[in-house]
Design an enzyme around this catalytic site. Structure first.
Site, PDB file in Angstrom:
ATOM      1  N   TYR A   1     -11.629 -92.842  10.645  1.00  0.00           N
ATOM      2  CA  TYR A   1     -10.731 -93.968  10.743  1.00  0.00           C
ATOM      3  C   TYR A   1     -11.405 -95.245  10.222  1.00  0.00           C
ATOM      4  O   TYR A   1     -10.808 -95.981   9.449  1.00  0.00           O
ATOM      5  CB  TYR A   1     -10.258 -94.164  12.188  1.00  0.00           C
ATOM      6  CG  TYR A   1      -9.481 -95.432  12.383  1.00  0.00           C
ATOM      7  CD1 TYR A   1      -8.127 -95.480  12.088  1.00  0.00           C
ATOM      8  CD2 TYR A   1     -10.105 -96.581  12.832  1.00  0.00           C
ATOM      9  CE1 TYR A   1      -7.404 -96.646  12.237  1.00  0.00           C
ATOM     10  CE2 TYR A   1      -9.385 -97.758  12.989  1.00  0.00           C
ATOM     11  CZ  TYR A   1      -8.039 -97.794  12.689  1.00  0.00           C
ATOM     12  OH  TYR A   1      -7.339 -98.942  12.837  1.00  0.00           O
ATOM     13  N   SER A   2     -12.607 -95.498  10.660  1.00  0.00           N
ATOM     14  CA  SER A   2     -13.288 -96.746  10.285  1.00  0.00           C
ATOM     15  C   SER A   2     -13.499 -96.844   8.783  1.00  0.00           C
ATOM     16  O   SER A   2     -13.309 -97.919   8.193  1.00  0.00           O
ATOM     17  CB  SER A   2     -14.637 -96.858  10.999  1.00  0.00           C
ATOM     18  OG  SER A   2     -14.442 -96.906  12.385  1.00  0.00           O
TER      19      SER A   2
ATOM     20  N   LYS B   1     -10.104 -97.442   7.039  1.00  0.00           N
ATOM     21  CA  LYS B   1      -9.637 -98.797   7.329  1.00  0.00           C
ATOM     22  C   LYS B   1     -10.423 -99.816   6.488  1.00  0.00           C
ATOM     23  O   LYS B   1      -9.837-100.730   5.905  1.00  0.00           O
ATOM     24  CB  LYS B   1      -9.795 -99.106   8.818  1.00  0.00           C
ATOM     25  CG  LYS B   1      -9.227-100.415   9.241  1.00  0.00           C
ATOM     26  CD  LYS B   1      -7.719-100.399   9.123  1.00  0.00           C
ATOM     27  CE  LYS B   1      -7.108-101.513   9.929  1.00  0.00           C
ATOM     28  NZ  LYS B   1      -5.674-101.389  10.037  1.00  0.00           N
TER      29      LYS B   1
END
Length: 113
Positions: free
Chosen positions: A1-2, A5
């Site tokens: 996710y990081s 993003k």
């Protein structure tokens, strides 16, 4: 996710610089803890059943813990996210490009998540 993003936010900045001379604005929107609804409920159920030491086994306690971490002490609404999108699309934001509008009730405390 990081990683994904960060890639989206980097692409937002890069693309905004490329397209600004043509009058095209590029921004990102980062909503967090929006509900109630199916996705909110399902996420809390999955976290509760994950076996993670970070989450209670009771989905309602998981939800309460998340809401308790938000400075405004509530969930955001879909309408609030839509109003943020409408702002970015409007002439009221005509000098706004390359930014990430965080709609999270203060959860990230101003960090560009």
């Amino acid at each position: 996710y990081s990683s994904s993003k960060a890639a989206i936010l980097a692409m937002t900045v890069s693309t905004s610089k490329d397209l600004a001379p043509y009058g095209i604005r590029v921004n990102a929107l980062s909503p967090a803890l929006i509900g109630p609804g199916f996705m909110w409920t399902r996420q809390n159920e999955l976290h509760a059943s994950s076996g993670s030491p970070y989450f209670d086994r009771d989905p309602e306690k998981v939800a309460a813990g998340k809401i308790g971490s938000v400075p405004m002490k509530r969930l955001g609404s879909i309408d609030e996210v839509l109003k943020s999108v409408a702002f970015l699309l409007s002439s009221d934001s005509s000098y706004t490009t390359g930014t990430n509008l965080v709609v999270d009730g203060g959860l990230s405390s101003g960090l560009k998540a």
